[in-house]
Design a protein around this motif. Sequence first.
Motif, short mmCIF file in Angstrom:
data_model
loop_
_atom_site.label_atom_id
_atom_site.label_comp_id
_atom_site.label_asym_id
_atom_site.label_seq_id
_atom_site.Cartn_x
_atom_site.Cartn_y
_atom_site.Cartn_z
N VAL A 71 44.35 45.46 46.41
CA VAL A 71 44.30 46.84 46.86
C VAL A 71 45.63 47.19 47.49
CG1 VAL A 71 43.20 48.48 48.43
CG2 VAL A 71 41.81 46.80 47.22
N ASP A 113 34.45 37.22 37.74
CA ASP A 113 35.77 37.37 38.34
C ASP A 113 35.73 38.49 39.37
OD1 ASP A 113 38.44 37.63 39.00
OD2 ASP A 113 39.08 38.31 37.01
N THR A 114 35.84 38.15 40.66
CA THR A 114 35.81 39.17 41.71
C THR A 114 37.16 39.32 42.42
OG1 THR A 114 35.13 37.73 43.54
CG2 THR A 114 33.39 38.56 42.09
N VAL A 142 46.31 42.46 40.01
CA VAL A 142 46.40 41.33 40.92
C VAL A 142 47.79 40.73 40.98
CG1 VAL A 142 45.59 38.95 41.28
CG2 VAL A 142 43.94 40.77 40.79
N PRO A 195 42.98 50.40 43.76
CA PRO A 195 43.07 49.12 43.07
C PRO A 195 44.45 48.92 42.47
CG PRO A 195 41.07 50.29 42.46
CD PRO A 195 41.91 51.26 43.25
N GLN A 200 40.50 40.71 43.50
CA GLN A 200 41.03 42.06 43.38
C GLN A 200 42.19 42.27 44.35
OE1 GLN A 200 37.92 44.85 44.38
NE2 GLN A 200 37.85 44.24 46.52
#
Length: 363
Positions: free
Chosen positions: A247, A242-243, A255, A252, A245
Motif C-alpha cells: 500500500v 496469496d495475501t 508488491v 494498492p 500486498q
Amino acid sequence: MTPLAEILAARIAATGPITVAEFMAECLLHPTHGYYTTRTPFGQAGDFTTAPEISQMFGELLGLALAQAWHDQGAPPGAILAEIGPGRGTLMADILRVLKQVPGADTLRPHLVEASPALRAEQATRVPEAVWLDRVEDLPDAPLLLVANEFFDALPIRQFERHVAGWAERQIGLAEGALAFGRAQPAALASLAHRMADTSPGDLVETCAPAHPIIAEIAGRIARHGGAAIIADYGDWRSKGDTLQAVRAHRPDPVLAHPGQADLTAHVDFEPLAQAARTAGASVSAMIPQGVFLERLAITARARALARGLEGAALQSHIAAHRRLTHPEEMGTLFKVLCVSPPSAPPVPGSIAPPNPGKPDAP
C-alpha cells in the motif's frame, strides 16, 4: 528502481534469490531505507489508516475491556499496560484517557514495544509517560494487559505453492535486471505436512515463523502472572492463497514496485497464533469478527453518546467511522479479534456472546 531495490538486486545477482520473508524484512526494517525506519506511515498524511485513527471509540472500548479483565482477576498490583506495534501512539493515548475513569487504573504505566526511532518520537508526543522497549521479552515480569492492533500483519511471511508431492517456496529473483517472483524446486516439508490434506496442487499457503515466539511470550506471561491480551488484525483461520500486498498513499501498489517506499503486509493466520498461545499455557478465545467484538462492547451506545451535539459534516464523519469499524462490508468482517487470558480467569469482555434474555442458557 528505489535505492533499496538497487541494493536487493545487487544482493540477488551476487548470491541468488531471496525468500518473501527476507524481502519483507528488508523493505520494512532496512536500517537506512526501510519503510518503518524512515517515516511515519499512519493517518491521512501517510499511506494507510488504522482503527485508532478512524475513531477514539476503538481505543476506549479496548481499554475498558482490558480494565474489566484486570478487575475480574482482583486488580493485581504492579500490572503492566503494554502495546506492541503502537503506531503513532493514538491507541494507547485513547486507552489511557478512558482508564482515568477506572478506579485504580491510574497505576497502570504504559509500555510501548517499538524498535523504530521515528515512530518512538511520534509516540512520545501522545504518550510522553511511556516506557519504550525493543522486544516483548523486555517487558517486566508482572501481570500483563496488552493490546496488539495491526501488528502481526507486518511480520515477514514465507509463501509455499503446493505441488503433487511437496511444496515450492516462492522467491524473489531477477528478470532482465528487475526484481521478479519465481519459485524454488518442490520439496517435501515436514512443517507443512498437515496442510497436504486441505490443499490441492496449485494452492498457496503462507507461514509466519516470527509470530509464534512473540505470541508464546505474551501468552506465557499472562498464564504465569495474570492479565489479558487483545489481538486485532485482518486475516482468517488457516492460511490459503496469496495475501501479500503493498500500500502506498492509501492505494494498492505492486508488491515489487517500490521497495522501502510502500507498506507490506499479509493476512494473519489466527490458527497458529491460537495454538502457540494455548501451548504456552493460556486460555484463548474463539476468533471473533471485529464488528461483533465491538458490538459486544457496546460501541453503538458509545457512538450515540458521542453523536450528541454533533451536526453537519462532523456528525456524518462520526457515523462513517462507526460504520467503517463495524460493518461487514468495511472492517467489521475482514478484521478479527483473538483474546488471551489466564486459564482460570473469566473470559475477556467481548470475547464471548452475552446470554440471550429471551432464551434459556445452553446446557
